[in-house]
Design a protein around this motif. Structure first.
Motif, PDB file in Angstrom:
ATOM      1  N   ALA A   1     -52.504  15.930  18.231  1.00 42.78           N
ATOM      2  CA  ALA A   1     -53.458  16.574  19.131  1.00 42.78           C
ATOM      3  C   ALA A   1     -53.218  16.145  20.572  1.00 42.78           C
ATOM      4  CB  ALA A   1     -54.884  16.237  18.703  1.00 42.78           C
ATOM      5  N   MET A   2     -52.959  14.855  20.786  1.00 39.15           N
ATOM      6  CA  MET A   2     -52.686  14.376  22.146  1.00 39.15           C
ATOM      7  C   MET A   2     -51.388  14.977  22.681  1.00 39.15           C
ATOM      8  SD  MET A   2     -54.016  10.412  22.258  1.00 39.15           S
ATOM      9  CE  MET A   2     -53.362   9.841  20.694  1.00 39.15           C
ATOM     10  N   GLN A   3     -50.376  15.075  21.843  1.00 42.08           N
ATOM     11  CA  GLN A   3     -49.122  15.701  22.273  1.00 42.08           C
ATOM     12  C   GLN A   3     -49.360  17.138  22.714  1.00 42.08           C
ATOM     13  OE1 GLN A   3     -47.027  14.925  18.596  1.00 42.08           O
ATOM     14  NE2 GLN A   3     -45.821  13.279  19.491  1.00 42.08           N
ATOM     15  N   THR A   4     -50.244  17.826  22.007  1.00 45.34           N
ATOM     16  CA  THR A   4     -50.588  19.200  22.378  1.00 45.34           C
ATOM     17  C   THR A   4     -51.303  19.232  23.732  1.00 45.34           C
ATOM     18  OG1 THR A   4     -50.807  19.807  20.045  1.00 45.34           O
ATOM     19  CG2 THR A   4     -51.837  21.261  21.647  1.00 45.34           C
ATOM     20  N   ILE A   5     -52.249  18.329  23.931  1.00 42.62           N
ATOM     21  CA  ILE A   5     -52.982  18.277  25.208  1.00 42.62           C
ATOM     22  C   ILE A   5     -52.034  18.011  26.371  1.00 42.62           C
ATOM     23  CG2 ILE A   5     -54.675  16.928  26.522  1.00 42.62           C
ATOM     24  CD1 ILE A   5     -56.195  16.542  23.853  1.00 42.62           C
ATOM     25  N   TRP A   6     -51.074  17.103  26.176  1.00 41.38           N
ATOM     26  CA  TRP A   6     -50.161  16.720  27.257  1.00 41.38           C
ATOM     27  C   TRP A   6     -49.169  17.819  27.614  1.00 41.38           C
ATOM     28  CZ3 TRP A   6     -49.202  11.780  24.008  1.00 41.38           C
ATOM     29  CH2 TRP A   6     -50.230  10.850  24.249  1.00 41.38           C
ATOM     30  N   THR A   7     -48.865  18.695  26.676  1.00 42.26           N
ATOM     31  CA  THR A   7     -47.758  19.637  26.889  1.00 42.26           C
ATOM     32  C   THR A   7     -48.191  21.094  27.074  1.00 42.26           C
ATOM     33  OG1 THR A   7     -47.455  19.861  24.486  1.00 42.26           O
ATOM     34  CG2 THR A   7     -46.122  18.203  25.622  1.00 42.26           C
ATOM     35  N   GLN A   8     -49.480  21.375  26.906  1.00 45.94           N
ATOM     36  CA  GLN A   8     -49.926  22.764  27.008  1.00 45.94           C
ATOM     37  C   GLN A   8     -51.037  22.900  28.045  1.00 45.94           C
ATOM     38  OE1 GLN A   8     -50.882  24.526  23.195  1.00 45.94           O
ATOM     39  NE2 GLN A   8     -49.076  23.639  22.204  1.00 45.94           N
ATOM     40  N   ASP A   9     -51.067  24.042  28.713  1.00 44.60           N
ATOM     41  CA  ASP A   9     -52.110  24.291  29.711  1.00 44.60           C
ATOM     42  C   ASP A   9     -53.453  24.603  29.064  1.00 44.60           C
ATOM     43  OD1 ASP A   9     -50.287  23.851  31.687  1.00 44.60           O
ATOM     44  OD2 ASP A   9     -49.990  25.970  32.188  1.00 44.60           O
ATOM     45  N   GLU A  10     -53.425  25.237  27.887  1.00 44.15           N
ATOM     46  CA  GLU A  10     -54.665  25.563  27.176  1.00 44.15           C
ATOM     47  C   GLU A  10     -54.531  25.077  25.726  1.00 44.15           C
ATOM     48  OE1 GLU A  10     -55.503  29.703  27.635  1.00 44.15           O
ATOM     49  OE2 GLU A  10     -55.868  29.532  29.804  1.00 44.15           O
ATOM     50  N   PRO A  11     -54.505  23.774  25.525  1.00 47.00           N
ATOM     51  CA  PRO A  11     -54.262  23.237  24.189  1.00 47.00           C
ATOM     52  C   PRO A  11     -55.428  23.463  23.237  1.00 47.00           C
ATOM     53  CG  PRO A  11     -54.865  21.480  25.696  1.00 47.00           C
ATOM     54  CD  PRO A  11     -54.701  22.718  26.527  1.00 47.00           C
ATOM     55  N   SER A  12     -55.083  23.602  21.961  1.00 49.04           N
ATOM     56  CA  SER A  12     -56.064  23.611  20.883  1.00 49.04           C
ATOM     57  C   SER A  12     -55.405  22.956  19.677  1.00 49.04           C
ATOM     58  CB  SER A  12     -56.515  25.035  20.550  1.00 49.04           C
ATOM     59  OG  SER A  12     -55.416  25.812  20.096  1.00 49.04           O
ATOM     60  N   TYR A  13     -56.223  22.480  18.752  1.00 49.09           N
ATOM     61  CA  TYR A  13     -55.658  21.816  17.572  1.00 49.09           C
ATOM     62  C   TYR A  13     -56.582  22.045  16.387  1.00 49.09           C
ATOM     63  CZ  TYR A  13     -53.373  18.324  14.642  1.00 49.09           C
ATOM     64  OH  TYR A  13     -52.686  17.702  13.629  1.00 49.09           O
ATOM     65  N   GLU A  14     -55.985  22.304  15.244  1.00 44.15           N
ATOM     66  CA  GLU A  14     -56.748  22.561  14.027  1.00 44.15           C
ATOM     67  C   GLU A  14     -56.148  21.746  12.898  1.00 44.15           C
ATOM     68  OE1 GLU A  14     -59.809  24.068  11.738  1.00 44.15           O
ATOM     69  OE2 GLU A  14     -59.489  24.456  13.881  1.00 44.15           O
ATOM     70  N   GLY A  15     -56.774  20.626  12.570  1.00 44.61           N
ATOM     71  CA  GLY A  15     -56.333  19.787  11.475  1.00 44.61           C
ATOM     72  C   GLY A  15     -57.471  19.520  10.526  1.00 44.61           C
ATOM     73  N   GLU A  16     -57.228  18.645   9.572  1.00 41.87           N
ATOM     74  CA  GLU A  16     -58.282  18.296   8.622  1.00 41.87           C
ATOM     75  C   GLU A  16     -59.360  17.435   9.283  1.00 41.87           C
ATOM     76  OE1 GLU A  16     -58.855  15.873   4.383  1.00 41.87           O
ATOM     77  OE2 GLU A  16     -56.832  16.417   5.074  1.00 41.87           O
ATOM     78  N   PHE A  17     -58.932  16.529  10.163  1.00 38.99           N
ATOM     79  CA  PHE A  17     -59.857  15.589  10.784  1.00 38.99           C
ATOM     80  C   PHE A  17     -60.072  15.842  12.270  1.00 38.99           C
ATOM     81  CE2 PHE A  17     -57.717  13.235   7.311  1.00 38.99           C
ATOM     82  CZ  PHE A  17     -58.819  13.004   6.502  1.00 38.99           C
ATOM     83  N   VAL A  18     -59.106  16.469  12.920  1.00 37.45           N
ATOM     84  CA  VAL A  18     -59.172  16.710  14.368  1.00 37.45           C
ATOM     85  C   VAL A  18     -59.160  18.208  14.616  1.00 37.45           C
ATOM     86  CG1 VAL A  18     -58.085  16.314  16.604  1.00 37.45           C
ATOM     87  CG2 VAL A  18     -57.941  14.554  14.814  1.00 37.45           C
ATOM     88  N   ARG A  19     -60.177  18.672  15.316  1.00 35.74           N
ATOM     89  CA  ARG A  19     -60.264  20.100  15.627  1.00 35.74           C
ATOM     90  C   ARG A  19     -60.866  20.273  17.015  1.00 35.74           C
ATOM     91  NH1 ARG A  19     -62.852  19.625  10.710  1.00 35.74           N
ATOM     92  NH2 ARG A  19     -61.690  20.322   8.866  1.00 35.74           N
ATOM     93  N   PHE A  20     -60.235  21.110  17.815  1.00 39.43           N
ATOM     94  CA  PHE A  20     -60.859  21.541  19.071  1.00 39.43           C
ATOM     95  C   PHE A  20     -60.228  22.853  19.499  1.00 39.43           C
ATOM     96  CE2 PHE A  20     -57.706  18.211  20.175  1.00 39.43           C
ATOM     97  CZ  PHE A  20     -56.805  18.929  20.933  1.00 39.43           C
ATOM     98  N   GLY A  21     -61.049  23.692  20.153  1.00 34.02           N
ATOM     99  CA  GLY A  21     -60.568  24.972  20.629  1.00 34.02           C
ATOM    100  C   GLY A  21     -59.853  24.841  21.952  1.00 34.02           C
ATOM    101  N   PRO A  22     -59.398  25.961  22.505  1.00 31.70           N
ATOM    102  CA  PRO A  22     -58.654  25.922  23.771  1.00 31.70           C
ATOM    103  C   PRO A  22     -59.436  25.212  24.864  1.00 31.70           C
ATOM    104  CG  PRO A  22     -58.508  28.093  22.774  1.00 31.70           C
ATOM    105  CD  PRO A  22     -59.533  27.333  21.984  1.00 31.70           C
ATOM    106  N   MET A  23     -58.738  24.384  25.635  1.00 31.08           N
ATOM    107  CA  MET A  23     -59.368  23.602  26.693  1.00 31.08           C
ATOM    108  C   MET A  23     -58.421  23.482  27.871  1.00 31.08           C
ATOM    109  SD  MET A  23     -58.812  19.588  25.718  1.00 31.08           S
ATOM    110  CE  MET A  23     -59.523  19.548  24.084  1.00 31.08           C
ATOM    111  N   ASN A  24     -58.939  22.950  28.963  1.00 31.89           N
ATOM    112  CA  ASN A  24     -58.115  22.499  30.085  1.00 31.89           C
ATOM    113  C   ASN A  24     -58.283  20.998  30.194  1.00 31.89           C
ATOM    114  OD1 ASN A  24     -59.071  25.377  31.986  1.00 31.89           O
ATOM    115  ND2 ASN A  24     -57.145  25.069  30.927  1.00 31.89           N
TER     116      ASN A  24
END
Length: 284
Positions: free
Chosen positions: A142-165
């Protein structure tokens, strides 16, 4: 081969800025700080050293604040968490802390991570001990996604968040090296799966031999489709044994890190000076 130091900073120890300057002046590469948010008085998991946990385990400063103080007092010294307990940290908050300290240090941050061993401490944070390894992987992804994307989101079993800045993005691209700490083979497997390096401890490598274990790690990396040369190996808690350190050089260890006690400068500086001579003897 580079040489760094790791220390449990407390109110009674040498200060991070002072130690950072002392290491940089003596030509050492990096300073590392462990993490324990607290130490519960219960003990479901025995301390590997036996007996009660040493006081620095529960007196230790926050690693990011300690490292930022050291970074502000230096210009070339690398600073690293050795290790940050990601199963005890919110990934959105931690992603911002990592990218911020990487920006403030202008790309000198090394993100050592681990999953922890103290069940009581981990479960105080609402984390189930049995599933901590999968949680750690999802939080790092999830952190790798936040660092590398302008509008990151992540969907896992334990970690979930929608698009953000979230900014700032890290100074280093795509992000600071993620160096996974822990024993062979499981932590080594995690390093190969989502890391940029591995942190084993010297005392944990002695049973089968450092060369044997490192060889197995590199074979595992190749089998998984990773270039072993891209996975930096940083051995922690190394003794000032020239024979062992020369062997580490011969087998291509990238970094060795020696331990410092949580003491004042009058104790620490002579240790650093002894390691300066070790560095010279190694031709570094």
């Amino acid at each position: 081969m580079k040489i760094g130091a790791v220390m449990f900073f407390t109110t009674d120890s040498m200060r991070p800025a002072d130690l950072g300057r002392a290491l940089e002046e003596r030509g050492f590469e990096s300073l590392w700080v462990p993490e324990h948010t607290h130490v519960p008085l219960t003990r479901l998991t025995p301390y590997v050293g036996g007996g009660a946990l040493p006081r620095p385990y529960y007196e230790i400063f926050d690693p990011f604040l300690a490292l930022n103080a050291a970074a502000a007092a230096t210009t070339t010294l690398k600073i690293g968490t050795g290790i940050a307990l990601v199963v005890q940290r919110d990934p959105i908050v931690t992603a911002k802390m990592v990218s911020t300290i990487d920006q403030l240090s202008e790309g000198r941050f090394l993100f050592g991570v681990g999953n922890g061993w103290n069940r009581d401490e981990i479960e105080n944070h609402g984390t189930a001990f049995a599933t901590r390894n999968k949680l750690a992987r999802e939080r790092i992804e999830a952190m790798q996604t936040i660092w590398t994307q302008d509008e990151p989101s992540y969907e896992g079993e334990f970690v979930r968040f929608g698009p953000m800045n979230q900014w700032p993005k890290p100074f280093q691209k795509p992000y600071p090296p993620i160096i996974v700490g822990g024993a062979f083979p499981y932590a080594a497997q995690r390093a190969i799966r989502y890391g940029n390096g591995w942190i084993p401890r010297a005392d944990r490598l002695e049973h089968d031999g450092i060369g044997v274990v490192i060889g197995k790690f590199r074979d595992m990396a190749t089998e998984a489709g990773r270039d072993p040369a891209s996975l930096l190996i940083s051995i922690f808690r190394v003794p000032d044994d020239l024979t062992q350190l020369r062997f580490c050089q011969q087998i291509g260890i990238d970094r060795v890190v020696f331990s410092l006690p949580a003491e004042k400068p009058d104790v620490i500086l002579p240790i650093l000076d002894r390691w300066v001579q070790v560095k010279r003897d190694l031709g570094l």
